[in-house]
Every structure is written in C-alpha cells, then in structure tokens.
Scaffold this motif. Structure first.
Motif, PDB file in Angstrom:
ATOM      1  N   PHE A   1      -7.507  55.556 -49.021  1.00 40.87           N
ATOM      2  CA  PHE A   1      -8.156  56.179 -50.279  1.00 40.87           C
ATOM      3  C   PHE A   1      -7.880  57.794 -50.386  1.00 40.87           C
ATOM      4  CE2 PHE A   1     -11.289  58.595 -52.283  1.00 40.87           C
ATOM      5  CZ  PHE A   1     -11.021  58.461 -53.598  1.00 40.87           C
ATOM      6  N   MET A   2      -7.038  58.163 -51.201  1.00 41.45           N
ATOM      7  CA  MET A   2      -6.931  59.701 -51.130  1.00 41.45           C
ATOM      8  C   MET A   2      -7.761  60.368 -52.448  1.00 41.45           C
ATOM      9  SD  MET A   2      -3.064  60.238 -49.967  1.00 41.45           S
ATOM     10  CE  MET A   2      -3.278  61.841 -49.821  1.00 41.45           C
ATOM     11  N   GLY A   3      -8.477  61.093 -52.212  1.00 40.92           N
ATOM     12  CA  GLY A   3      -9.105  62.027 -53.248  1.00 40.92           C
ATOM     13  C   GLY A   3      -8.690  63.486 -53.220  1.00 40.92           C
ATOM     14  N   ASP A   4      -8.956  64.264 -54.356  1.00 37.94           N
ATOM     15  CA  ASP A   4      -8.382  65.759 -54.231  1.00 37.94           C
ATOM     16  C   ASP A   4      -9.423  66.631 -54.171  1.00 37.94           C
ATOM     17  OD1 ASP A   4      -7.207  68.018 -55.193  1.00 37.94           O
ATOM     18  OD2 ASP A   4      -6.058  67.156 -56.591  1.00 37.94           O
ATOM     19  N   GLY A   5      -9.393  67.388 -53.056  1.00 39.21           N
ATOM     20  CA  GLY A   5     -10.614  68.367 -52.722  1.00 39.21           C
ATOM     21  C   GLY A   5     -10.456  69.610 -53.650  1.00 39.21           C
ATOM     22  N   LYS A   6      -9.328  69.758 -54.109  1.00 44.00           N
ATOM     23  CA  LYS A   6      -9.184  70.762 -55.238  1.00 44.00           C
ATOM     24  C   LYS A   6      -9.795  70.907 -56.531  1.00 44.00           C
ATOM     25  CE  LYS A   6      -6.702  74.379 -53.117  1.00 44.00           C
ATOM     26  NZ  LYS A   6      -6.837  73.947 -51.645  1.00 44.00           N
TER      27      LYS A   6
ATOM     28  N   ASN B   1      -7.724  65.056 -49.494  1.00 50.37           N
ATOM     29  CA  ASN B   1      -6.642  65.919 -49.483  1.00 50.37           C
ATOM     30  C   ASN B   1      -6.780  67.106 -50.029  1.00 50.37           C
ATOM     31  OD1 ASN B   1      -3.869  66.129 -48.656  1.00 50.37           O
ATOM     32  ND2 ASN B   1      -2.923  65.701 -50.527  1.00 50.37           N
ATOM     33  N   LYS B   2      -5.771  68.228 -49.769  1.00 47.83           N
ATOM     34  CA  LYS B   2      -5.582  69.495 -50.253  1.00 47.83           C
ATOM     35  C   LYS B   2      -6.812  70.292 -49.627  1.00 47.83           C
ATOM     36  CE  LYS B   2      -3.343  67.802 -54.529  1.00 47.83           C
ATOM     37  NZ  LYS B   2      -3.573  67.723 -56.107  1.00 47.83           N
ATOM     38  N   ILE B   3      -7.272  70.059 -48.417  1.00 43.07           N
ATOM     39  CA  ILE B   3      -8.335  70.914 -47.773  1.00 43.07           C
ATOM     40  C   ILE B   3      -7.365  71.679 -46.822  1.00 43.07           C
ATOM     41  CG2 ILE B   3     -10.026  71.173 -46.319  1.00 43.07           C
ATOM     42  CD1 ILE B   3     -10.654  69.909 -49.065  1.00 43.07           C
ATOM     43  N   ASP B   4      -6.930  72.920 -47.365  1.00 44.20           N
ATOM     44  CA  ASP B   4      -5.750  73.541 -46.719  1.00 44.20           C
ATOM     45  C   ASP B   4      -6.155  74.377 -45.228  1.00 44.20           C
ATOM     46  OD1 ASP B   4      -4.077  72.641 -48.551  1.00 44.20           O
ATOM     47  OD2 ASP B   4      -4.395  74.421 -49.781  1.00 44.20           O
TER      48      ASP B   4
ATOM     49  N   PHE C   1     -11.964  61.822 -43.884  1.00 46.43           N
ATOM     50  CA  PHE C   1     -10.904  62.580 -43.289  1.00 46.43           C
ATOM     51  C   PHE C   1     -10.566  63.634 -44.116  1.00 46.43           C
ATOM     52  CE2 PHE C   1     -10.647  58.725 -40.948  1.00 46.43           C
ATOM     53  CZ  PHE C   1     -10.664  59.116 -39.649  1.00 46.43           C
ATOM     54  N   THR C   2     -10.812  64.728 -43.683  1.00 48.32           N
ATOM     55  CA  THR C   2     -10.668  66.080 -44.395  1.00 48.32           C
ATOM     56  C   THR C   2      -9.151  66.584 -44.076  1.00 48.32           C
ATOM     57  OG1 THR C   2     -11.690  67.313 -43.221  1.00 48.32           O
ATOM     58  CG2 THR C   2     -12.794  66.813 -45.332  1.00 48.32           C
ATOM     59  N   LEU C   3      -8.163  66.704 -44.878  1.00 48.63           N
ATOM     60  CA  LEU C   3      -6.942  67.187 -44.485  1.00 48.63           C
ATOM     61  C   LEU C   3      -5.865  67.743 -45.531  1.00 48.63           C
ATOM     62  CD1 LEU C   3      -4.735  64.908 -45.649  1.00 48.63           C
ATOM     63  CD2 LEU C   3      -5.837  63.559 -43.808  1.00 48.63           C
ATOM     64  N   SER C   4      -4.812  68.515 -45.365  1.00 51.39           N
ATOM     65  CA  SER C   4      -3.908  68.654 -46.187  1.00 51.39           C
ATOM     66  C   SER C   4      -2.431  67.965 -45.682  1.00 51.39           C
ATOM     67  CB  SER C   4      -3.774  70.235 -46.352  1.00 51.39           C
ATOM     68  OG  SER C   4      -2.469  70.641 -46.898  1.00 51.39           O
ATOM     69  N   ALA C   5      -2.169  67.210 -46.442  1.00 52.61           N
ATOM     70  CA  ALA C   5      -0.750  66.650 -46.254  1.00 52.61           C
ATOM     71  C   ALA C   5       0.404  67.951 -46.362  1.00 52.61           C
ATOM     72  CB  ALA C   5      -0.442  65.677 -47.443  1.00 52.61           C
TER      73      ALA C   5
ATOM     74  N   THR D   1      -0.054  71.282 -45.674  1.00 52.74           N
ATOM     75  CA  THR D   1       0.079  72.365 -44.574  1.00 52.74           C
ATOM     76  C   THR D   1      -0.356  71.617 -43.225  1.00 52.74           C
ATOM     77  OG1 THR D   1      -2.447  72.621 -44.507  1.00 52.74           O
ATOM     78  CG2 THR D   1      -0.942  73.813 -46.047  1.00 52.74           C
ATOM     79  N   GLY D   2      -0.531  70.382 -43.228  1.00 55.32           N
ATOM     80  CA  GLY D   2      -0.815  69.782 -41.864  1.00 55.32           C
ATOM     81  C   GLY D   2      -2.169  69.656 -41.198  1.00 55.32           C
ATOM     82  N   TYR D   3      -2.999  70.784 -41.994  1.00 60.52           N
ATOM     83  CA  TYR D   3      -4.379  70.674 -41.347  1.00 60.52           C
ATOM     84  C   TYR D   3      -5.062  69.700 -41.517  1.00 60.52           C
ATOM     85  CZ  TYR D   3      -9.359  72.068 -41.402  1.00 60.52           C
ATOM     86  OH  TYR D   3     -10.717  72.280 -40.902  1.00 60.52           O
ATOM     87  N   GLY D   4      -5.757  69.130 -40.133  1.00 60.62           N
ATOM     88  CA  GLY D   4      -6.464  67.867 -40.007  1.00 60.62           C
ATOM     89  C   GLY D   4      -5.548  66.632 -39.997  1.00 60.62           C
ATOM     90  N   LEU D   5      -4.440  66.756 -40.040  1.00 63.63           N
ATOM     91  CA  LEU D   5      -3.496  65.618 -40.287  1.00 63.63           C
ATOM     92  C   LEU D   5      -3.624  64.768 -38.856  1.00 63.63           C
ATOM     93  CD1 LEU D   5      -1.885  64.230 -42.254  1.00 63.63           C
ATOM     94  CD2 LEU D   5       0.049  65.447 -41.511  1.00 63.63           C
ATOM     95  N   ARG D   6      -3.665  65.526 -37.750  1.00 66.52           N
ATOM     96  CA  ARG D   6      -3.702  64.978 -36.544  1.00 66.52           C
ATOM     97  C   ARG D   6      -4.995  63.761 -36.349  1.00 66.52           C
ATOM     98  NH1 ARG D   6      -0.751  62.086 -34.162  1.00 66.52           N
ATOM     99  NH2 ARG D   6       0.801  64.098 -34.453  1.00 66.52           N
ATOM    100  N   ASP D   7      -6.057  64.353 -36.504  1.00 66.52           N
ATOM    101  CA  ASP D   7      -7.349  63.406 -36.453  1.00 66.52           C
ATOM    102  C   ASP D   7      -6.908  62.037 -37.355  1.00 66.52           C
ATOM    103  OD1 ASP D   7      -8.501  65.205 -34.899  1.00 66.52           O
ATOM    104  OD2 ASP D   7      -9.760  65.953 -36.346  1.00 66.52           O
ATOM    105  N   PHE D   8      -6.626  62.259 -38.495  1.00 65.53           N
ATOM    106  CA  PHE D   8      -6.258  61.144 -39.433  1.00 65.53           C
ATOM    107  C   PHE D   8      -5.427  60.072 -38.864  1.00 65.53           C
ATOM    108  CE2 PHE D   8      -3.612  59.617 -42.710  1.00 65.53           C
ATOM    109  CZ  PHE D   8      -4.440  58.403 -43.121  1.00 65.53           C
ATOM    110  N   LEU D   9      -4.213  60.703 -38.362  1.00 66.21           N
ATOM    111  CA  LEU D   9      -3.135  59.916 -37.726  1.00 66.21           C
ATOM    112  C   LEU D   9      -3.715  59.212 -36.471  1.00 66.21           C
ATOM    113  CD1 LEU D   9      -0.025  62.118 -38.421  1.00 66.21           C
ATOM    114  CD2 LEU D   9      -0.929  60.376 -39.711  1.00 66.21           C
ATOM    115  N   ASP D  10      -4.182  59.820 -35.707  1.00 66.61           N
ATOM    116  CA  ASP D  10      -4.925  59.060 -34.718  1.00 66.61           C
ATOM    117  C   ASP D  10      -5.605  58.125 -34.736  1.00 66.61           C
ATOM    118  OD1 ASP D  10      -3.695  61.069 -32.746  1.00 66.61           O
ATOM    119  OD2 ASP D  10      -5.167  62.367 -32.423  1.00 66.61           O
TER     120      ASP D  10
END
Length: 348
Positions: free
Chosen positions: A121-126, A152-155, A175-179, A181-190
C-alpha cells in the motif's frame, strides 16, 4: 508487403476457447516459475509507477505528475539479492468513485490484489492522508495477504513529520521513503526481500525478451486495439472504453494458440503530431512507436467507417520501413452498411 485480413479471420487465428483465465502473464511466468507476486496499490499519483520502475531497474512504466496516468496492470521482474519476484504496477485506486474509467481501473486493481501474494500500500506524504486511504487499507486488512504500508514522497529526514497522520490507519509498521530520491528505500527493500524466498539460479527471461514472437497492435485512437487484445485473451486484461485515449502505456500480454505463445503489445492511439494535446499523450505516442521498434509484426487496426487515413498510412509506413511485417485488420465491420462487394472494395 502488407497482409489485409478481416478482423473476424484474424481473431480466429489466435482466439482459443474456452477463455484462458485471469492473466496469461501470471499463468506463464508466476505459476510456472513459482514466483511471488507483489502488487503496488494506492490512490492516483502516489508514486506507484516510480517505485515500479525502481524495482524493475528501468523506465518500463510512464511516469508524470498527472493523476490517473497508469490505468492497466503492468508487470515486471525484480531481483533483490537472491530473491526474484514479479511486481505489478496498478492504476490509481478510488474505492468509491462512480467515474467509468476509474471504475474500470478499480476492477483492474482488484484483479491484481487477488493474484498477489504480497501487497504494497502506498500513500502520499506530500498531500497527506486521504479518506480513500482509509477505505483502501480496510480492504487490504480484510484480505489474507501480507501487506506492507509505505508513505512515499518523504524525500529526507526533515520530511518524516509528513507521515505522522498515516499512523491513524492503525497499521503496525510504516515505511517512509522516497521512490524518487531513494531516501528510506533500503529499509523497505530489506523487509520486502525477507518475505520472498531465495531463487535458485539466475532470473529467467521475461516474455518481453527475444524468446517469443512479438506482435504490436497499433493504430489511431479509438479503433478498438484494447478490445481486440481482450478478445484474444478471453478476459478484460486491459481497459477498453469508447473514449479516445483510454490506453496510455504499452502493455505486454501473452496469447497462447496451439501450444505456442505470442507476446501481444497493446499500445496507445497514435494521432498526428500536430494534434497531440499534452505531454502525457506525447509520451504515450513515443511508447507506441517504441513498441513497433521492438515487435516482429505490427497489426495496424483500421476503423471500417473511415478506412485508411493519411495517419494510418504513416503508421504502416513506419513499421514497414523498420523491417516489420504488417497485417492490416479492419475493425467495427458490423457498424457499416455492406453488400457482396464491400470487402473487395475495402481491400482494393
């Protein structure tokens, strides 16, 4: 050289009864290879296609800051370490909208949810939490699927506060991340890869690679390309609607006939360059021409009421000049008055 077929004869070549069931791509790639399926689900314009492109490692899905750009299910292969799985991009999910296109997109998303093993599930942080987010999350919580909840969009770290409202959804982990910029992506992918079993051997080639004959269905808007794809499959694989411009991206799907598989590519309608009204349509047309470039055969679909226009001739010429076989099929044959000479007159 062009081959001209009445559409009824063309469909008889490939159409296999009974219908082959939900998603031949699923049957061939996931069931056969025991791959996990991960579906990306959320409201329009939350960044699903951006994350999809990150996961598959290339720009497979159109991405633009326009709500509702993605409409059909789009499949791709993702490799995370030793884990290989299939990821499904979906259109924006509006649970209660009565709009016809949004209702069709909702049906496509529900199919993706049904066939998925894992849902993201993806939400929009902005833009923040939306009432539809609550509806979507409740729907997912009633399923028996593993669900990851992403804002998403947590840059960067300074944007983390934008995700606070999403904790009211009552989910255990966000999971807070930015698809982008890559911020937070590693924790989610792990975390995601921990739910995917390790694969034995290298990733197998997907149907879009060289192993299958590739057939692109092309033509002007609203000539019935998506309807033809659905007919060949015996299911509503792609959105088909009388409104011109319904298809926006090129969608690959497998059709099976007499034990052999073919990769069919549904494409957006190609209008003359002078009539392209916005950047989304321009991108869609580019993807359509790219589909011609990678196909072996182009099926040029015509409207029986208009027959060959200058634009049809340009499309056929483009395919022919790029060394593609060209089949011309005439659709909407039932919509015109006919006599014993009509077919011969059209071919002439």
């Amino acid at each position: 050289m062009y081959n001209i077929l009445p559409l009824c004869h063309f469909s008889e070549i490939f159409y296999e009864k009974p219908p082959l069931g939900c998603s031949l791509y699923y049957d061939r790639v996931m069931k056969k290879r025991a791959r996990k399926i991960v579906a990306l689900v959320g409201r329009p314009n939350v960044g699903k296609s951006t994350l999809f492109n990150v996961l598959v490692g290339r720009r497979k899905a159109l991405v633009e800051d326009v709500p509702g750009l993605t409409r059909d299910r789009n499949y791709g292969e993702c490799s995370l370490g030793d884990s290989v799985f299939t990821v499904v991009d979906t259109g924006g999910f509006e649970p209660t909208s009565a709009d016809e296109i949004l209702s069709q997109m909702r049906s496509q998303t529900m199919l993706a949810i049904q066939e998925a093993d894992i849902i993201v599930f993806m939400g929009d942080g902005k833009t923040g939490l939306h009432p539809s987010d609550h509806d979507i999350v409740r729907l997912l919580q009633r399923s028996d699927k593993t669900v990851f909840y992403v804002v998403n969009k947590i840059d960067s770290e300074k944007d983390e506060a934008l995700a606070f409202d999403f904790y009211t959804l009552g989910v255990e982990t966000l999971f807070t991340l930015s698809a982008l910029t890559g911020y937070g992506l590693r924790d989610f992918l792990d975390a995601l890869s921990s739910e995917i079993p390790e694969s034995t051997g290298a990733p197998s080639a997907l149907p879009e690679d060289q192993e299958l004959p590739r057939i692109a269905v092309v033509g002007r808007p609203n000539v019935g390309k998506s309807t033809l794809i659905n007919l060949l499959l015996g299911q509503e694989r792609v959105l088909a609607n009388p409104a011109p411009g319904t298809t926006r991206d090129s969608i690959d799907t497998i059709v099976k006939r007499d034990g052999r598989e073919y990769l069919f590519i549904d494409t957006a309608g190609i209008r003359r360059r002078s009539r392209l009204s916005d950047v989304v349509e321009k991108y869609s047309v580019i993807k359509a021409f790219q589909s011609i470039n990678r196909c072996d055969i182009a099926v040029l679909l015509l409207d029986a009421a208009e027959l060959v226009t200058d634009q049809d001739a340009r499309i056929a010429g483009y395919a022919y000049n790029h060394g593609k076989g060209v089949i011309i099929a005439i659709n909407k044959w039932d919509a015109i008055p006919k006599d014993a000479n009509t077919a011969d007159a059209c071919i002439a």
